[in-house]
Design an enzyme around this catalytic site. Sequence first.
Site, PDB file in Angstrom:
ATOM      1  CG  ASP A 141      48.685  48.628 -24.275  1.00  0.00           C
ATOM      2  OD1 ASP A 141      47.803  48.902 -25.111  1.00  0.00           O
ATOM      3  OD2 ASP A 141      48.881  49.314 -23.243  1.00  0.00           O
ATOM      4  CE  LYS A 144      49.105  49.245 -18.622  1.00  0.00           C
ATOM      5  NZ  LYS A 144      49.129  48.744 -20.012  1.00  0.00           N
ATOM      6  CG  ASP A 169      50.814  52.337 -23.900  1.00  0.00           C
ATOM      7  OD1 ASP A 169      49.582  52.223 -23.852  1.00  0.00           O
ATOM      8  OD2 ASP A 169      51.399  53.436 -23.937  1.00  0.00           O
ATOM      9  CG  ASN A 170      49.946  52.379 -20.614  1.00  0.00           C
ATOM     10  OD1 ASN A 170      49.662  51.351 -21.214  1.00  0.00           O
ATOM     11  ND2 ASN A 170      49.356  53.532 -20.844  1.00  0.00           N
ATOM     12  CD  GLU A 199      45.926  55.608 -23.458  1.00  0.00           C
ATOM     13  OE1 GLU A 199      47.136  55.836 -23.572  1.00  0.00           O
ATOM     14  OE2 GLU A 199      45.501  54.613 -22.855  1.00  0.00           O
TER      15      GLU A 199
HETATM   16  C1  LIG Z   1      41.375  45.889 -17.188  1.00  0.00           C
HETATM   17  N1  LIG Z   1      42.472  45.920 -18.103  1.00  0.00           N
HETATM   18  C2  LIG Z   1      42.554  45.250 -19.248  1.00  0.00           C
HETATM   19  N2  LIG Z   1      43.724  45.536 -19.848  1.00  0.00           N
HETATM   20  C3  LIG Z   1      44.381  46.380 -19.051  1.00  0.00           C
HETATM   21  C4  LIG Z   1      45.738  46.900 -19.340  1.00  0.00           C
HETATM   22  N3  LIG Z   1      45.778  48.308 -19.719  1.00  0.00           N
HETATM   23  C5  LIG Z   1      45.737  49.266 -18.792  1.00  0.00           C
HETATM   24  O1  LIG Z   1      45.558  48.985 -17.621  1.00  0.00           O
HETATM   25  C6  LIG Z   1      45.877  50.701 -19.218  1.00  0.00           C
HETATM   26  C7  LIG Z   1      45.416  51.704 -18.351  1.00  0.00           C
HETATM   27  C8  LIG Z   1      45.512  53.055 -18.723  1.00  0.00           C
HETATM   28  C9  LIG Z   1      45.025  54.103 -17.799  1.00  0.00           C
HETATM   29  C10 LIG Z   1      43.890  53.880 -17.007  1.00  0.00           C
HETATM   30  C11 LIG Z   1      43.433  54.866 -16.154  1.00  0.00           C
HETATM   31  C12 LIG Z   1      44.094  56.088 -16.091  1.00  0.00           C
HETATM   32  F1  LIG Z   1      43.630  57.062 -15.264  1.00  0.00           F
HETATM   33  C13 LIG Z   1      45.209  56.327 -16.860  1.00  0.00           C
HETATM   34  C14 LIG Z   1      45.672  55.335 -17.719  1.00  0.00           C
HETATM   35  C15 LIG Z   1      46.059  53.419 -19.962  1.00  0.00           C
HETATM   36  C16 LIG Z   1      46.524  52.429 -20.805  1.00  0.00           C
HETATM   37  O2  LIG Z   1      47.079  52.756 -22.009  1.00  0.00           O
HETATM   38  C17 LIG Z   1      46.449  51.074 -20.447  1.00  0.00           C
HETATM   39  O3  LIG Z   1      46.940  50.147 -21.313  1.00  0.00           O
HETATM   40  C18 LIG Z   1      43.600  46.659 -17.947  1.00  0.00           C
HETATM   41 MG   LIG Z   2      48.167  51.137 -22.812  1.00  0.00          MG
END
Ligand SMILES: Cn1cnc(CNC(=O)c2cc(-c3ccc(F)cc3)cc(O)c2O)c1
Ligand SMILES: [Mg+2]
Length: 214
Positions: A141, A144, A169-170, A199
């Site tokens: 998670d 990506k 996830d994602n 989510e």
């Molecule tokens: C900065 N950073 C620290 N950890 C991470 C890793 N996680 C993600 O990037 C992540 C992003 C999204 C998401 C963001 C914007 C949007 F419009 C739609 C979805 C959803 C998630 O569930 C995620 O896990 C990023």
């Molecule tokens: Mg996620």
Amino acid sequence: QFVSLRQRILSAVQKNATRGDPRSVIRAIDQFCSQKEWAMNVGNEKGCILDSVVSEVNPATVLELGTYCGYSTVRIASLLPPYAKFITLEFNPDFAAVARQVIAWAGLEDKVQLVEGASSDWIPKIKEQFGIKTFDLVFLDHWKEHYLSDTKLMEECGLLRKGSVLLADNVICPGAPDYVEYVRSSPRYKSHYFRSHLEYTKAEENLWYLGIIE
Ligand SMILES: Cn1cnc(CNC(=O)c2cc(-c3ccc(F)cc3)cc(O)c2O)c1
Ligand SMILES: [Mg+2]
């Protein structure tokens, strides 16, 4: 003065959740993120899928890549058997600081080891640092674009075995197309989509489940 989103999430937990009650911590974060401000926790819909996979695998060893505020960490840790070893890696020290407090509020600080730093730096050190041979379950998670490289790194470091389960996830939003392509085309993996939603939204999303068959 400016209070960060992660601090507001922590405050919501400390205000609305009961110390030592993981379910109340999860509920407090979900209420905050659905009623006040969106945040990238796995959320309750995908969280229930995560719970079912954890319960089914009943893992003795778990690795989580990407702790964020500790929402999925609390969900996983609250379902593990007492002897289980659970490591969660977080690159961002500010997220790690909040996650430690969320995990402690849930009373689960003895069930999980939160390690700060880059997954690519830590994965090669896990065997000797934590006395773990292989992981029964890995929850991806984090960034990506690191899903594929970290999966290959775990393979190379001998951290995955026949039967190890990777749950990502994602894979649709934001997406991990190279990772999905790799695991779908590899004979070593049997894979399965859990259909769900991003989510706290109605956007289509999937949790991508796959077992290593070797
Ligand atoms: C900065 N950073 C620290 N950890 C991470 C890793 N996680 C993600 O990037 C992540 C992003 C999204 C998401 C963001 C914007 C949007 F419009 C739609 C979805 C959803 C998630 O569930 C995620 O896990 C990023
Ligand atoms: Mg996620």
